[in-house]
Structure formats: C-alpha cells, structure tokens
Design a protein around this motif. Sequence first.
Motif, PDB file in Angstrom:
ATOM      1  N   TYR A 103       0.851  -1.195   0.000  1.00 18.52           N
ATOM      2  CA  TYR A 103       0.000   0.000   0.000  1.00 18.52           C
ATOM      3  C   TYR A 103       0.886   1.244   0.000  1.00 18.52           C
ATOM      4  O   TYR A 103       2.085   1.176   0.217  1.00 18.52           O
ATOM      5  N   GLY A 104       0.214   2.382  -0.242  1.00 17.68           N
ATOM      6  CA  GLY A 104       0.925   3.647  -0.180  1.00 17.68           C
ATOM      7  C   GLY A 104       1.522   4.092  -1.487  1.00 17.68           C
ATOM      8  O   GLY A 104       2.529   4.795  -1.507  1.00 17.68           O
ATOM      9  N   LEU A 105       0.933   3.690  -2.613  1.00 16.87           N
ATOM     10  CA  LEU A 105       1.442   4.110  -3.911  1.00 16.87           C
ATOM     11  C   LEU A 105       0.284   4.639  -4.759  1.00 16.87           C
ATOM     12  O   LEU A 105      -0.722   3.949  -4.952  1.00 16.87           O
ATOM     13  N   ASP A 106       0.384   5.883  -5.229  1.00 17.06           N
ATOM     14  CA  ASP A 106      -0.623   6.470  -6.123  1.00 17.06           C
ATOM     15  C   ASP A 106      -2.029   6.448  -5.535  1.00 17.06           C
ATOM     16  O   ASP A 106      -3.023   6.303  -6.245  1.00 17.06           O
ATOM     17  N   LYS A 107      -2.129   6.579  -4.214  1.00 19.00           N
ATOM     18  CA  LYS A 107      -3.411   6.653  -3.506  1.00 19.00           C
ATOM     19  C   LYS A 107      -4.292   5.426  -3.747  1.00 19.00           C
ATOM     20  O   LYS A 107      -5.506   5.471  -3.594  1.00 19.00           O
ATOM     21  N   ARG A 108      -3.681   4.308  -4.123  1.00 16.79           N
ATOM     22  CA  ARG A 108      -4.436   3.075  -4.295  1.00 16.79           C
ATOM     23  C   ARG A 108      -4.681   2.434  -2.938  1.00 16.79           C
ATOM     24  O   ARG A 108      -3.947   2.659  -1.978  1.00 16.79           O
ATOM     25  N   PRO A 109      -5.732   1.603  -2.837  1.00 16.71           N
ATOM     26  CA  PRO A 109      -5.982   0.910  -1.568  1.00 16.71           C
ATOM     27  C   PRO A 109      -4.959  -0.197  -1.346  1.00 16.71           C
ATOM     28  O   PRO A 109      -4.160  -0.519  -2.232  1.00 16.71           O
ATOM     29  N   ILE A 110      -4.995  -0.793  -0.162  1.00 14.70           N
ATOM     30  CA  ILE A 110      -4.206  -1.993   0.079  1.00 14.70           C
ATOM     31  C   ILE A 110      -4.582  -3.032  -0.973  1.00 14.70           C
ATOM     32  O   ILE A 110      -5.748  -3.201  -1.310  1.00 14.70           O
ATOM     33  N   GLU A 111      -3.574  -3.742  -1.501  1.00 15.34           N
ATOM     34  CA  GLU A 111      -3.871  -4.756  -2.499  1.00 15.34           C
ATOM     35  C   GLU A 111      -2.843  -5.873  -2.461  1.00 15.34           C
ATOM     36  O   GLU A 111      -1.736  -5.709  -1.938  1.00 15.34           O
ATOM     37  N   ILE A 112      -3.240  -7.005  -2.997  1.00 14.92           N
ATOM     38  CA  ILE A 112      -2.330  -8.118  -3.194  1.00 14.92           C
ATOM     39  C   ILE A 112      -1.779  -8.016  -4.607  1.00 14.92           C
ATOM     40  O   ILE A 112      -2.538  -7.967  -5.585  1.00 14.92           O
ATOM     41  N   LEU A 113      -0.451  -7.971  -4.703  1.00 16.64           N
ATOM     42  CA  LEU A 113       0.226  -7.859  -5.985  1.00 16.64           C
ATOM     43  C   LEU A 113       1.020  -9.129  -6.274  1.00 16.64           C
ATOM     44  O   LEU A 113       1.369  -9.883  -5.363  1.00 16.64           O
ATOM     45  N   GLY A 114       1.315  -9.352  -7.547  1.00 15.65           N
ATOM     46  CA  GLY A 114       2.134 -10.479  -7.959  1.00 15.65           C
ATOM     47  C   GLY A 114       3.174 -10.039  -8.964  1.00 15.65           C
ATOM     48  O   GLY A 114       2.973  -9.073  -9.707  1.00 15.65           O
ATOM     49  N   VAL A 115       4.293 -10.770  -8.998  1.00 18.25           N
ATOM     50  CA  VAL A 115       5.346 -10.481  -9.961  1.00 18.25           C
ATOM     51  C   VAL A 115       6.173 -11.752 -10.152  1.00 18.25           C
ATOM     52  O   VAL A 115       6.295 -12.568  -9.239  1.00 18.25           O
ATOM     53  N   LYS A 116       6.724 -11.914 -11.325  1.00 10.88           N
ATOM     54  CA  LYS A 116       7.508 -13.106 -11.648  1.00 10.88           C
ATOM     55  C   LYS A 116       8.845 -13.083 -10.913  1.00 10.88           C
ATOM     56  O   LYS A 116       9.484 -12.049 -10.773  1.00 10.88           O
ATOM     57  N   LEU A 117       9.278 -14.261 -10.444  1.00  7.42           N
ATOM     58  CA  LEU A 117      10.586 -14.429  -9.837  1.00  7.42           C
ATOM     59  C   LEU A 117      11.609 -14.843 -10.889  1.00  7.42           C
ATOM     60  O   LEU A 117      11.284 -15.551 -11.847  1.00  7.42           O
ATOM     61  N   SER A 118      12.850 -14.441 -10.696  1.00  8.92           N
ATOM     62  CA  SER A 118      13.933 -14.906 -11.562  1.00  8.92           C
ATOM     63  C   SER A 118      14.183 -16.393 -11.300  1.00  8.92           C
ATOM     64  O   SER A 118      13.713 -16.966 -10.317  1.00  8.92           O
ATOM     65  N   ASN A 119      14.938 -17.014 -12.175  1.00  5.35           N
ATOM     66  CA  ASN A 119      15.207 -18.451 -12.039  1.00  5.35           C
ATOM     67  C   ASN A 119      15.925 -18.781 -10.739  1.00  5.35           C
ATOM     68  O   ASN A 119      15.725 -19.856 -10.161  1.00  5.35           O
ATOM     69  N   ASP A 120      16.779 -17.858 -10.279  1.00  2.00           N
ATOM     70  CA  ASP A 120      17.506 -18.134  -9.034  1.00  2.00           C
ATOM     71  C   ASP A 120      16.721 -17.704  -7.800  1.00  2.00           C
ATOM     72  O   ASP A 120      17.173 -17.912  -6.664  1.00  2.00           O
ATOM     73  N   GLY A 121      15.533 -17.106  -7.983  1.00  2.00           N
ATOM     74  CA  GLY A 121      14.674 -16.728  -6.868  1.00  2.00           C
ATOM     75  C   GLY A 121      15.143 -15.542  -6.070  1.00  2.00           C
ATOM     76  O   GLY A 121      14.567 -15.233  -5.023  1.00  2.00           O
ATOM     77  N   LEU A 122      16.151 -14.806  -6.562  1.00  2.99           N
ATOM     78  CA  LEU A 122      16.759 -13.727  -5.781  1.00  2.99           C
ATOM     79  C   LEU A 122      16.396 -12.340  -6.278  1.00  2.99           C
ATOM     80  O   LEU A 122      16.848 -11.338  -5.720  1.00  2.99           O
ATOM     81  N   LYS A 123      15.591 -12.256  -7.326  1.00  2.00           N
ATOM     82  CA  LYS A 123      15.117 -10.954  -7.795  1.00  2.00           C
ATOM     83  C   LYS A 123      13.813 -11.153  -8.554  1.00  2.00           C
ATOM     84  O   LYS A 123      13.410 -12.289  -8.847  1.00  2.00           O
ATOM     85  N   VAL A 124      13.133 -10.053  -8.851  1.00  2.00           N
ATOM     86  CA  VAL A 124      11.871 -10.122  -9.585  1.00  2.00           C
ATOM     87  C   VAL A 124      12.089  -9.605 -11.000  1.00  2.00           C
ATOM     88  O   VAL A 124      13.004  -8.830 -11.270  1.00  2.00           O
ATOM     89  N   GLU A 125      11.209 -10.055 -11.899  1.00  2.00           N
ATOM     90  CA  GLU A 125      11.332  -9.706 -13.311  1.00  2.00           C
ATOM     91  C   GLU A 125       9.969  -9.315 -13.873  1.00  2.00           C
ATOM     92  O   GLU A 125       8.940  -9.860 -13.475  1.00  2.00           O
ATOM     93  N   GLY A 126       9.967  -8.415 -14.819  1.00  2.00           N
ATOM     94  CA  GLY A 126       8.736  -8.059 -15.515  1.00  2.00           C
ATOM     95  C   GLY A 126       7.842  -7.138 -14.716  1.00  2.00           C
ATOM     96  O   GLY A 126       8.223  -6.576 -13.690  1.00  2.00           O
TER      97      GLY A 126
END
Length: 503
Positions: free
Chosen positions: A162-185
């Motif tokens: 939360y706390g971005l662009d006055k949006r409500p609390i939300e559940i977000l998703g993002v792809k993990l890298s193959n090594d699981g140590l960063k996000v992609e896309g």
Amino acid sequence: MNLSKYLSLVLAITSTLFINTAFAQNAVKPVISGDYADPSIIKAKDTYYAIGTSSEWAPHFPVYTSKDLMNWEQTGYVFDKAPEWTSGSFWAPEYDYNNGTYFIYYTARRKSDGISCIGVATSKSPDEGFVDHGVIIEHGKEAIDGFVFVDNGVRYITYKAYGLDKRPIEILGVKLSNDGLKVEGETFSMMKDDAGKGLEGQSFMKVGDYYYMFYSAGACCGIQCDYNVGVARSKSFRGPYEKYAQNPILSENEAWKCSGHGTFVKTEQGKYYYLYHAYNKQTTVFAGRQGMLAELTWPEKNGWPKFKEVSGPNTSKDLSFNFTDKTLSKSWQWDFRNSTPKISQGNGKLNLSGAVAASNLTGIALTVRPVSAIFEATTTVINSNTAIKGISYYGDASAAVGVGVTGNQVQFWKIQNKQKTVLASQTINGTGNVQLKFKVASNLEVTTFYKQGQDDWKALNSETKVDVNFLPQWDRSPRIGLNFNGKPEEVASFSDFNLKYTP
C-alpha cells in the motif's frame, strides 16, 4: 489510537476476560503454544518445518520441527544476527523450495528509511545455515507477506502493498527470476481492499478448475483485533478473484479469536493442513498469537472449501533450567534493538552482562515466550555487586516490571512512561545466594518474594499493588525471564530459572 487509550482498553477488556471467561475444556488447543504469529510451513522428507514472526526479539524467526504436525520442538532460528539492511519488525517469513535450495522470503523494516520491505535468504537446509541476500521487493509505504506460487512452471511471488498512487491496500504479484533472488517483468494487481477491512497474509492453491486465494482481513493484532480468513477464486492465477459469499471460513469461536495468516502443507495421506495463528480469549495479548492447525476440506467438487479445526496435544509448558550444559537453550530471546547481551553458561551457572542503550532503563532481559499470563517465575542469584540481578517481565525497553538484588537490597521496580520507579525494597544480607519469585495472579496483579538460606519466602510488595496491563505491545506479547542492569564490566550470575503456570 494513542497509547493511553490502548492501555486503558487492555486494562478494561483483559481484566474482564480473566474474571469472567471460563476456557472451554473441550476447546481446540494450539500445536505451537505462545507467541508464534504468521507461521509458514514446509515438509522435507519425513519432517515438517515451521517458521514464525519474531518482531523485535532476537534471534530472528524461530524454527520448529515436527514429525506429525502435533508435537513441535524448536530447533533454531533463521538469523542469529539481524541482516545489515534491517532495523527491526521481523514479520511473516515464508518458506519456498526450488532445485535443492530452501528460500525464506521475509519482512523487515529497512534501516535507511524505516519502510517495511521483503528480503530473501537461502540455505541447503530448512532449519539452519541461511544466508541473507538483501531486499527483493520494496513498494510504496509497505511491502509485506511474501508468498511464492508456481503456475505452469513459472514462479511468482505475491505480497501485500500500500501507499502508492493513492491506491488501496492490495495483493500484488510479480515473476521471480530463475535463481529466486530478484523479480522480473511487470507487477500485476490480484485483489484490492475495496471494502476497507484489510487484506494480507495470502496463500494460493490450484484445485480443479480454479485458483483459490486464502487471505486474512481485519485488524491482526492487539486487544481490539478482528482478524479472520476468507477465500476467493479465479480461473486465472492473475485474477480477477471472486470472493466467497459466506466468508469468513475461519474466524472467532468460543475459545479463540482473530484467526489468520497461515500457509498449507500436504501430508503423505494427501490431506492439506493450514498452520495459522490466533489469540486465546483467556490470555489474549499476554500469550500472543499462538500456532493453530486446521484441516482443509472440500465438500463439493469445484465448490468452496471449509476448515476443520484440529486440537493440539495436552502437554506441560512449564520450564526449568539448571544451566549444567554449555549450550544456551533455543528458548531464550532478547530485545536486540535496546541491548547487546553477553551470555555464558555451564556447570550450573548462567552469566548475563552486556551493554544497553542509554534510553533502556530496564537493562538486559533474557526472556522466554510465556503461554499464559498467570504464572510463577523463580531464580537464584549467586553473586553480589551493585548491578540489578533478577527477574523481569518485559514488554519493551519502556514497559517492564521486575524484582532484583543490588548490593544488600532486594527491589521491586517498574519502568513505565520512560520512568523507573522502585516501588518496594528491603535490606538483606549482602552475601550468599538470594532466591527471587515473581508471581502474576488471575487479576493480573504482581506479587514478588525473596528468601535467603533456610528462611521462608517473604513478600516484598504485599502493600504495593501493580498490574501488568501496561506491558503488551500491539504486535507481540510480553516476555518473562532473567534481568541484568549494571555496568558493562559487571555480571549477573544465576544457578536456575523456573517458570510454572497456574490454573
């Protein structure tokens, strides 16, 4: 809500609960007793592993193991020392396993700006040897409650933000890298808190034609909490998700309140169990959010799931330490923000000393997690100096009460509103061992005692009434244990510590 109003509520509500609430004899019992919030669970070979929130206590993220989901034993911690980028608020660790490596995605507050972020640590073992890799997700004012899900071979991490662009609390998703140590896309939104009731602690499962999101709503913590578990589903992992009309599917009952934030594990028999937390209505904020278990059932194919609560075993939770071993028990924790303890033990003695922050009037509190607010703690102090050496019931550096020996005096003291007050004292023989007792009654009032040699116990504060309602912090329960408050070159030596719970 300001602090004084919160403490008034604690006083009014918890006192009523202790006087008027009879805990049902047939009520479900926890599988991990005491403060063990936001648990995550994973199975490795024939053993289950669980980790939970540690908030401001060190070591960080306690690890428990079990062979049967019923009987759990603490085996260690994820971090013995706080990762360099963190300052506190160690919440909601989440297990994942991929290609021979165990991952823990955890929440902590960033030292540089105080914002909660999600970090990641890895190990080849599920309960030791974790190496931190720093922040993986930062978002707005807060990114917490990471959960990993694999969809069609692609690993995603989901989280609350939360706390971005006055949006409500939300559940977000993002792809993990193959090594699981960063996000992609690109990050994508999965569900928004349009009702304003809170949204967090999510976990996902694919059953039949649907992806099911289990989530927690409401206020998680404190005496006014109203947490519960709901479920929503979609035919696409990314959503949109339809909430179940009969939510919540796990909520308050006769003995427990504010159920929520759990994850699932599958047994050898193919059953799914949900490890989550809840407050016992008798002990509420004094024993914290305890580890509970429920079986997930599916009454209808492609229908909505239900939970069946499972009761833990009837086991004694009393503790007794005689310090004969050189290895410190895994039960002990301390407030790492306000003290740097030095601890050694062996041959029937534990030595406690170290440095404390200038604002810490309590000193070092070496504590255990109580499973009830009604107990009796005893210890024996076996050395003499000007430092205070004894027992403390510790909520925070500015909220504690205790009994201790200093020189030829035994003192009953309280830290409240950033002030220390000695409420009662007695002159004693300044040499020889001193036994101390700290007792909390069902009305939450404290009585302290002392004795030397073959003398009987003597009450120290029989005329001074003090209750412990000011101790609980909003996200964690107070802890009971040993106390040292003195110069860095001094030490407190103890020959035992015992904790006994009373009905």
